[in-house]
Design a protein around this motif. Structure first.
Motif, PDB file in Angstrom:
ATOM      1  N   THR A  69       0.837  -1.195   0.000  1.00 63.67           N
ATOM      2  CA  THR A  69       0.000   0.000   0.000  1.00 63.67           C
ATOM      3  C   THR A  69       0.872   1.245   0.000  1.00 63.67           C
ATOM      4  N   LYS A  74      -4.495   6.415   3.959  1.00 62.99           N
ATOM      5  CA  LYS A  74      -5.579   5.460   3.761  1.00 62.99           C
ATOM      6  C   LYS A  74      -5.454   4.292   4.734  1.00 62.99           C
ATOM      7  N   VAL A  75      -4.232   3.800   4.928  1.00 60.71           N
ATOM      8  CA  VAL A  75      -4.010   2.674   5.836  1.00 60.71           C
ATOM      9  C   VAL A  75      -4.439   3.036   7.254  1.00 60.71           C
ATOM     10  N   SER A  77      -6.454   5.462   8.284  1.00 63.33           N
ATOM     11  CA  SER A  77      -7.890   5.742   8.378  1.00 63.33           C
ATOM     12  C   SER A  77      -8.700   4.455   8.417  1.00 63.33           C
ATOM     13  N   GLU A  78      -8.355   3.509   7.560  1.00 61.27           N
ATOM     14  CA  GLU A  78      -9.149   2.294   7.433  1.00 61.27           C
ATOM     15  C   GLU A  78      -8.869   1.282   8.540  1.00 61.27           C
ATOM     16  N   SER A  79      -7.719   1.374   9.197  1.00 59.00           N
ATOM     17  CA  SER A  79      -7.379   0.413  10.245  1.00 59.00           C
ATOM     18  C   SER A  79      -7.645   0.939  11.642  1.00 59.00           C
ATOM     19  N   SER A  80      -8.106   2.176  11.772  1.00 57.96           N
ATOM     20  CA  SER A  80      -8.391   2.730  13.093  1.00 57.96           C
ATOM     21  C   SER A  80      -9.534   1.956  13.751  1.00 57.96           C
ATOM     22  N   ASP A  83     -12.944   5.739  16.362  1.00 60.29           N
ATOM     23  CA  ASP A  83     -12.246   7.017  16.257  1.00 60.29           C
ATOM     24  C   ASP A  83     -10.930   6.999  17.026  1.00 60.29           C
ATOM     25  N   ASN A  86      -5.184   2.374  16.134  1.00 59.45           N
ATOM     26  CA  ASN A  86      -4.996   0.930  16.260  1.00 59.45           C
ATOM     27  C   ASN A  86      -3.543   0.693  16.681  1.00 59.45           C
ATOM     28  N   TYR A  89      -1.670  -2.782  15.636  1.00 57.39           N
ATOM     29  CA  TYR A  89      -1.378  -2.937  14.215  1.00 57.39           C
ATOM     30  C   TYR A  89      -0.346  -1.919  13.753  1.00 57.39           C
ATOM     31  N   TRP A  90      -0.475  -0.687  14.216  1.00 64.18           N
ATOM     32  CA  TRP A  90       0.458   0.352  13.770  1.00 64.18           C
ATOM     33  C   TRP A  90       1.870   0.108  14.301  1.00 64.18           C
ATOM     34  N   ASN A 203      -8.292  15.155   5.547  1.00 65.86           N
ATOM     35  CA  ASN A 203      -9.380  14.601   4.741  1.00 65.86           C
ATOM     36  C   ASN A 203     -10.595  15.522   4.746  1.00 65.86           C
TER      37      ASN A 203
END
Length: 246
Positions: A69, A74-75, A77-80, A83, A86, A89-90, A203
């Motif tokens: 990616t 985008k990563v 935003s989508e993996s949070s 609100d 994460n 994962y991060w 965004n």
């Protein structure tokens, strides 16, 4: 709800008056700055390039990298998680840092000690006072500045009341060598909140600009190749801006 509500609240307070400044924005190459106009609070910057996002600010520097990616906005935003960041994962995507994201936690150590002592008081009354005498004050025998020192203290400590028989077992912390004593560093947690907040601000501003007429002016040069770009996204001088001198 945040797993670390005190850090979430601290971030909210520290950035209450922040405004976003877009210093560079060309495709996947971005440089955003978030700061209070009066200079108060924690200023921070977000930089992106293909497959990378870097946070830099008063709490440190953290660089994230994801393949294949290319856009980490985008990563993130989508993996949070709702609100919230994460964190787990991060952390897996960290490529560089000024301070480790996970470090020895005195809070976790203190909580483990308190739990063990509370249970130990049933069979060894006075054990808490004995630990306090050895671990605090001017005459303390133990240091807790590092994980190694803290584990040594816990494993070394023993207690037996003066009125007990010599054959009776002394109190010892159970399996202290296996205690999990690390946790996320507050600076890393703060940086994750900052990244998610900054991406959200960017965004929202991008959505607001949709449908508005493109503006034409020479933006900050690309830090990688020195080329100039128009605010609309074309190379400068812009073909759509008319006859404008470079």
């Amino acid at each position: 709800m945040s797993d670390y509500p005190e850090i979430a609240a601290r971030f909210t307070r520290g950035t209450a008056g922040h405004e976003m400044a877009v210093l560079f924005d060309q495709g996947l190459y971005r440089h955003l700055r978030f700061a209070s106009p009066d200079g108060s609070g924690y200023r921070f910057d977000l930089h992106t390039s293909p497959n990378r996002l870097m946070f830099s600010g008063e709490v440190g520097i953290y660089v994230f990298s994801v393949w294949p990616t290319v856009d980490l906005f985008k990563v993130f935003s989508e993996s949070s998680v709702g609100d919230q960041p994460n964190f787990g994962y991060w952390t897996e995507k960290l490529a560089a840092w000024s301070e480790p994201a996970i470090q020895f936690s005195n809070d976790r150590f203190d909580a483990q000690i308190a739990h063990e002592l509370a249970e130990g008081e049933n069979d060894w009354p006075g054990v808490t006072d004995a630990w306090t005498a050895k671990s605090s004050g001017f005459l303390a025998e133990y240091s807790f500045e590092t994980e190694q020192a803290a584990r040594f203290a816990a494993c070394d400590f023993s207690f037996q009341a003066d009125d007990t028989e010599s054959w009776e077992p002394a109190f010892k912390f159970s399996d202290c060598a296996r205690w999990v004593l690390d946790d996320y560093d507050w600076r890393y947690l703060w940086a994750c909140h900052a990244a998610l907040y900054g991406i959200g601000q960017y965004n929202a501003a991008t959505v607001t600009e949709v449908g508005q007429a493109a503006q034409h002016f020479d933006k900050v040069p690309d830090p990688l190749d020195g080329c100039h770009w128009c605010a609309c996204g074309n190379r400068w001088p812009c073909k759509d801006a008319g006859a404008v001198a470079a």
